[in-house]
Design a protein around this motif. Structure first.
Motif, PDB file in Angstrom:
ATOM      1  N   THR A 104       0.830  -1.205   0.000  1.00  0.00           N
ATOM      2  CA  THR A 104       0.000   0.000   0.000  1.00  0.00           C
ATOM      3  C   THR A 104       0.865   1.255   0.000  1.00  0.00           C
ATOM      4  O   THR A 104       0.583   2.219  -0.718  1.00  0.00           O
ATOM      5  CB  THR A 104      -0.930  -0.001   1.226  1.00  0.00           C
ATOM      6  OG1 THR A 104      -1.797  -1.146   1.177  1.00  0.00           O
ATOM      7  CG2 THR A 104      -1.768   1.266   1.271  1.00  0.00           C
ATOM      8  N   GLU A 105       1.934   1.233   0.811  1.00  0.00           N
ATOM      9  CA  GLU A 105       2.841   2.383   0.846  1.00  0.00           C
ATOM     10  C   GLU A 105       3.470   2.609  -0.525  1.00  0.00           C
ATOM     11  O   GLU A 105       3.561   3.756  -1.002  1.00  0.00           O
ATOM     12  CB  GLU A 105       3.928   2.168   1.895  1.00  0.00           C
ATOM     13  CG  GLU A 105       4.917   3.329   1.981  1.00  0.00           C
ATOM     14  CD  GLU A 105       6.091   3.062   2.911  1.00  0.00           C
ATOM     15  OE1 GLU A 105       6.327   3.868   3.823  1.00  0.00           O
ATOM     16  OE2 GLU A 105       6.770   2.026   2.715  1.00  0.00           O
ATOM     17  N   ASP A 107       2.274   1.619  -3.478  1.00  0.00           N
ATOM     18  CA  ASP A 107       1.239   2.056  -4.421  1.00  0.00           C
ATOM     19  C   ASP A 107       0.937   3.545  -4.256  1.00  0.00           C
ATOM     20  O   ASP A 107       0.767   4.268  -5.237  1.00  0.00           O
ATOM     21  CB  ASP A 107      -0.038   1.242  -4.213  1.00  0.00           C
ATOM     22  CG  ASP A 107       0.116  -0.214  -4.629  1.00  0.00           C
ATOM     23  OD1 ASP A 107       1.075  -0.517  -5.358  1.00  0.00           O
ATOM     24  OD2 ASP A 107      -0.713  -1.038  -4.201  1.00  0.00           O
ATOM     25  N   ASN A 108       0.875   4.003  -3.008  1.00  0.00           N
ATOM     26  CA  ASN A 108       0.544   5.407  -2.759  1.00  0.00           C
ATOM     27  C   ASN A 108       1.659   6.344  -3.201  1.00  0.00           C
ATOM     28  O   ASN A 108       1.398   7.457  -3.666  1.00  0.00           O
ATOM     29  CB  ASN A 108       0.259   5.624  -1.267  1.00  0.00           C
ATOM     30  CG  ASN A 108      -1.035   4.956  -0.823  1.00  0.00           C
ATOM     31  OD1 ASN A 108      -1.912   4.682  -1.637  1.00  0.00           O
ATOM     32  ND2 ASN A 108      -1.152   4.685   0.467  1.00  0.00           N
ATOM     33  N   HIS A 109       2.903   5.903  -3.070  1.00  0.00           N
ATOM     34  CA  HIS A 109       4.022   6.784  -3.416  1.00  0.00           C
ATOM     35  C   HIS A 109       4.439   6.651  -4.883  1.00  0.00           C
ATOM     36  O   HIS A 109       4.620   7.662  -5.570  1.00  0.00           O
ATOM     37  CB  HIS A 109       5.233   6.476  -2.528  1.00  0.00           C
ATOM     38  CG  HIS A 109       6.459   7.253  -2.909  1.00  0.00           C
ATOM     39  ND1 HIS A 109       6.624   8.588  -2.610  1.00  0.00           N
ATOM     40  CD2 HIS A 109       7.581   6.894  -3.607  1.00  0.00           C
ATOM     41  CE1 HIS A 109       7.783   9.018  -3.088  1.00  0.00           C
ATOM     42  NE2 HIS A 109       8.380   8.009  -3.692  1.00  0.00           N
TER      43      HIS A 109
END
Length: 278
Positions: A104-105, A107-109
């Motif tokens: 998730t980290e 994907d977000n960055h």
């Protein structure tokens, strides 16, 4: 050296001398290239950087020192990094909630429009926590490299004569329940926040001080790049319901007793990214 016998020791010495000659030829070749007009404007190699330091600190950056640093990068920078990647993925497979949080980290960055890059590593604190926690539980060199006391001293009430070979049990320090809370539990969160990495001599998988590993920054970036890329592009799971065997092997470096086997498949959002690798 007695383990190798006389012939084995002689063979090791021959290999050592052959390696030294090879390294010295590399250094000399880079010295000659320095004056080549065609070399201007391009990025310097590691040897060229060390040779430039030789000009300012010739008493320290001798050819012998440069040879030693290059050997360290060659020998200690491959097996140890690959082993750390294997341990990291193994821990993530046994802790799928941590794996998902890391994805998730990323994907977000990074998003889904480009591949994970080396420059992303420093912008992903949770991924770095995962790597740091892996190095805490499974340091690549559990006893570091041998050191020698330069003068007599007293450590913990024990007299250490000058010239004593010293081995630092960094694995014991980093897995000590008197020092760490739940040391047997994989918890990347213990390194979150501004105080997360300020652990003094409780955490030193790369050693410490002037004799620390010169490849620390390179290792953190390369391991982060590899693990981050694998998490961005693939979904991972264990080959069975059983947890991945985390038994440690017997070797100079920290290897797994049983090599990791896992199942992976391209993530739906990464299908286009994987096509860029062809």
């Amino acid at each position: 050296m007695r383990w190798f016998g006389n012939k084995g020791a002689e063979k090791l010495m021959e290999i050592h001398e052959k390696r030294d000659r090879f390294m010295q030829d590399l250094i000399q070749g880079h010295r000659e290239r320095k004056f080549d007009a065609s070399s201007k404007g391009r990025e310097k190699t590691m040897i060229e950087v060390l040779l430039s330091l030789h000009e300012t600190e010739p008493e320290y950056y001798t050819d012998e020192t440069i040879r030693g640093l290059i050997v360290v990068l060659f020998q200690a920078g491959s097996d140890t990094s690959v082993g750390t990647m294997e341990w990291a993925i193994s821990h993530l497979l046994n802790n799928p909630q941590i794996l998902k949080k890391a994805q998730t980290e990323i994907d977000n960055h990074v998003g889904h429009n480009r591949l994970f890059a080396e420059s992303d590593v420093g912008e992903l604190p949770y991924l770095n926590c995962i790597i740091t926690e892996t190095l805490r539980m499974n340091p690549p060199a559990p006893f570091l490299v041998p050191h020698e006391s330069s003068e007599e001293c007293t450590v913990g009430g024990f007299r250490i004569p000058s010239g004593t070979m010293l081995m630092v049990n960094v694995w014991g320090i980093q897995n000590d329940p008197k020092v760490w809370v739940d040391p047997d539990k994989f918890m990347p969160e213990r390194f979150e926040g501004p105080e997360g990495t300020k652990n003094g001599f409780k955490l030193m998988p790369f050693g410490s001080g002037r004799r620390g590993c010169p490849g620390e920054n390179l290792a953190m970036r390369m391991v982060g790049l590899a693990v981050g890329s694998l998490l961005q592009c693939f979904d991972w799971e264990r080959i069975s319901k059983e947890l991945v065997d985390m038994t440690e092997g017997t070797a100079v470096t920290m290897s797994k007793a049983t090599p990791l086997m896992a199942k992976c498949q391209p993530r739906a959002a990464a299908t286009g990214l994987l096509s860029l690798l062809n």
